[in-house]
Every structure is written in C-alpha cells, then in structure tokens.
Design an enzyme around this catalytic site. Structure first.
Site, short mmCIF file in Angstrom:
data_model
loop_
_atom_site.label_atom_id
_atom_site.label_comp_id
_atom_site.label_asym_id
_atom_site.label_seq_id
_atom_site.Cartn_x
_atom_site.Cartn_y
_atom_site.Cartn_z
N GLY A 12 -7.05 -5.70 2.27
CA GLY A 12 -8.31 -6.04 1.62
C GLY A 12 -9.48 -6.22 2.58
N ASN A 13 -9.22 -6.81 3.76
CA ASN A 13 -10.35 -7.10 4.65
C ASN A 13 -10.96 -5.84 5.24
OD1 ASN A 13 -8.04 -6.75 6.23
ND2 ASN A 13 -8.99 -7.80 7.94
N LYS A 129 -0.23 -11.12 -9.68
CA LYS A 129 -1.13 -10.44 -8.75
C LYS A 129 -2.55 -11.00 -8.85
CE LYS A 129 -2.24 -7.16 -5.90
NZ LYS A 129 -1.71 -7.28 -4.55
N LYS A 214 -0.27 -2.62 -3.64
CA LYS A 214 -0.51 -1.36 -2.92
C LYS A 214 0.52 -1.13 -1.80
CE LYS A 214 -2.84 -3.02 0.95
NZ LYS A 214 -2.67 -4.42 0.66
N LYS A 276 4.68 -7.14 2.17
CA LYS A 276 4.56 -6.13 3.25
C LYS A 276 5.92 -5.96 3.93
CE LYS A 276 -0.19 -7.54 3.92
NZ LYS A 276 -0.69 -6.62 2.89
#
Ligand code: ADP
Ligand code: CP
Length: 314
Positions: A12-13, A129, A214, A276
């Site tokens: 996201g960043n 989420k 994602k 992740k």
C-alpha cells in the site's frame, strides 16, 4: 544473468500513505516505478500487482455520497474493477515513463483481472479485509447507526477501519492472456487489488462483493504463469522474528519449514505480515523450484545486487 519471470506485489505505501489525491498517488507511483524499472533494465520479465484497500474503500464512500435512484452506487466487485483501472492507469503511465527514460522499448498494459473464489468460502460470513480510511471510535458509532450491516475493526494501531469479506483465490481467469503478454515482451499489471472476485456459475463468472488479498492473488498468478520469483514489496527490508522487540532478528534466507515454526510461535501479525509469509510459503511449495522474496521497494537495488531481503526457499 539468465532472464527470470518475476511477479512483484506492491504494498500500500507504494501508492497511498496519507494524501489520497490523484496527484499524490500518481507521484508515489512515479517514485515506485524508478525502483521497478531496475528489474526490466536487468532483463527480467516483470508482472506487477498491487493493493487497493484504501482506494476501494474511499471509492465506495464517494459512490455512496453521490448516489441517487437514477444514478445508483456501484457494488464492491465493480468498485474493485474501477480501482484496477485507475491504479493500473497511474502505474502503466509511470512505468512507461521510466522505461522510455532507460531507452527501452516495452509496453506496459493493465489487465482487468477476474480471480475465482469459492462461493462457500467461510470468509463471506467473516469479514476481515480492512478498506478505506481510519476512523475514531466515536466516528464508527455514528456510521454503524446509519449502516448497521457494516463491520469495523481496530487496524495497525491507527484507529478503526471497515472490513469486508476476503475469500482465498482459487484461480486467475486471465492468466493465459498474461502469459501471452509476457511472451510478447509486454509488462502486464494484473490481479490489482487482489483481482475482481468471481464465482463460476455455468458459463458465467458472477462478481462477488469482497476484496481478495493481493499477496494471495499474486501468489496464485505466480504459480499459474510459472514464475521463478514472487517478490512481495512492503515497508520493511526483511521479515523479522521478535519484530519491534529489543532482540528482533532479521531473516535472510529462510526455509518453509523454519517459517512454519515461526508461524506456530505467532511471530507474524495477522493483518499484515502473516498473509505475506503464507503467500510466500504457498508459492515455494506449489511452484516448480520458485523462490519468494519479502523486502522493501527501497531495497530493490540491494536485492538485485547482493540478494538482500528475506528469501524463502524450499
Ligand atoms: N514479523 C514481522 N516482520 C516484519 N514486519 C512485520 C512483522 N510483523 C508485522 N510486521 C509489519 O507488517 C508490515 C507489512 O504489512 P502491511 O503494512 O499490511 O503491508 P502492505 O500494505 O505493504 O501490503 C510491515 O511494515 C511491518 O510493520
Ligand atoms: N487487495 C489488497 O490486498 O489491498 P491492500 O494490499 O491495499 O490491503
């Protein structure tokens, strides 16, 4: 060096930190593209994916604010497709510029990607989420009065966020097209925002209101296109054990078996690093000799030069 096929999942960043304006997000992606182009300069075949949690939540709010009977708000699956388009546009524009600056001739193209999920995935009745902005406790009280169907949880110690269902991906409908694009020398941007969640009903794929993680969608795609590497780019250079404690230790090369032991010890935060790590394990276990990497965007150069970052192997 031999040419590798790499799926890169952008955190996201890389797109949105504080300022949600189009200009700020486009600038963040221009900065991001400077790092991603290094893979292309080296000769690797790249497939880019990205998150959309903040953007899709913001879009739902805009849709709700402007909706009328004649101009209704769009459902979540359509909103995910809309963010694939907007973020994909920013990304292909930014990466295209860096490729041109490098004197290379390569197209970058966004694929609106449908990702298959199971209709009976238990995630549909257990939203997890986080999407959209952060709220205070008082703010969510007022929102829940108006929208009793919406669920909110505390996220990353920064406040409360709305959560929506996040089913596990089981397939990527467009993977053959993505493969063909890579074969043709094109850089695809795909499974953006985890892909549009769809369920097969006869010949029809029917959209479902959810946001797929994602990292899991990128893993599924990496398997299907026979990638050599799945690289998850986030805010940290490495995965750590005892993260944020005085005795934290960075993981450099780590086996799946070792990572599973750390999962049993609760070393990875559920809403952030755990997916992740799980995606990395799935890829290493299900691909044909593939490896996974977790590192930061800023560390891409060091990864390419020295292999810095956390590398997950069989
Ligand atoms: N064991 C750990 N090692 C490294 N980072 C961790 C760990 N546990 C939690 N984190 C946090 O997870 C974050 C990455 O997750 P997240 O912010 O959700 O990713 P992104 O938005 O980039 O997809 C890191 O920036 C770090 O703050
Ligand atoms: N879809 C998704 O995983 O988005 P974020 O990475 O922004 O949460």
């Amino acid at each position: 060096m031999t040419k590798r096929r790499i799926v890169v999942a952008l955190g996201g960043n890389a797109i949105l930190s504080k300022d949600a304006s189009a200009e700020a997000q486009q600038q963040a992606l221009r900065d991001t593209a400077k790092y991603l182009v290094q893979f292309i300069k080296q000769g690797d075949d790249l497939i880019v994916s990205h998150g959309n949690g903040p953007q899709v939540g913001n879009l739902l709010l805009q849709q709700a604010a402007g909706s009328t009977d004649k101009n209704p708000a769009m459902p979540l699956d359509t909103a995910v497709a809309m963010t694939q388009g907007s973020i994909g546009y920013w990304m292909q524009n930014a990466l295209g510029e860096e490729i041109a600056k490098a004197g290379l001739d390569k197209d970058v193209t966004t694929v609106v990607t449908q990702v298959e999920v199971n209709a009976d995935d238990q995630a549909f009745t257990n939203p997890t989420k986080p999407i959209g902005p952060f709220y205070t406790k008082d703010e969510i009280g007022a929102i829940k009065d108006a929208h009793p169907d919406q669920t909110f949880v505390e996220d990353a110690g920064r406040g409360y966020r709305r959560v929506v269902p996040s089913p596990r991906p089981t397939g990527v409908k467009e993977y053959k097209a993505i493969n063909a694009m890579v074969e043709a020398g094109i850089v695809p941007i795909s499974v953006g925002g985890g892909g549009v969640p769809v369920v097969q009903e006869g010949n029809r794929l029917v959209g479902r209101e959810a946001v797929i993680d994602k990292d899991f969608a990128s893993e599924k795609l990496a398997e299907l296109v026979n990638a050599d590497l799945l690289i998850v780019l986030t805010a940290v250079d490495n995965i750590y054990i005892n993260f944020n404690k005085p005795d934290q230790k960075k993981l450099e090369t780590v086996s799946v078996a070792e990572l599973k032991q750390y999962i049993d010890q609760d070393q990875f935060a559920k809403g952030s690093m755990l997916p992740k790590v799980q995606a990395a394990i799935d890829f290493v276990e299900h691909s044909n000799g593939g490896k996974a990497v977790v590192t930061s965007l800023e560390n891409v150069g060091n990864f390419l030069k020295n292999g810095d970052g956390t590398i997950i192997t069989k």
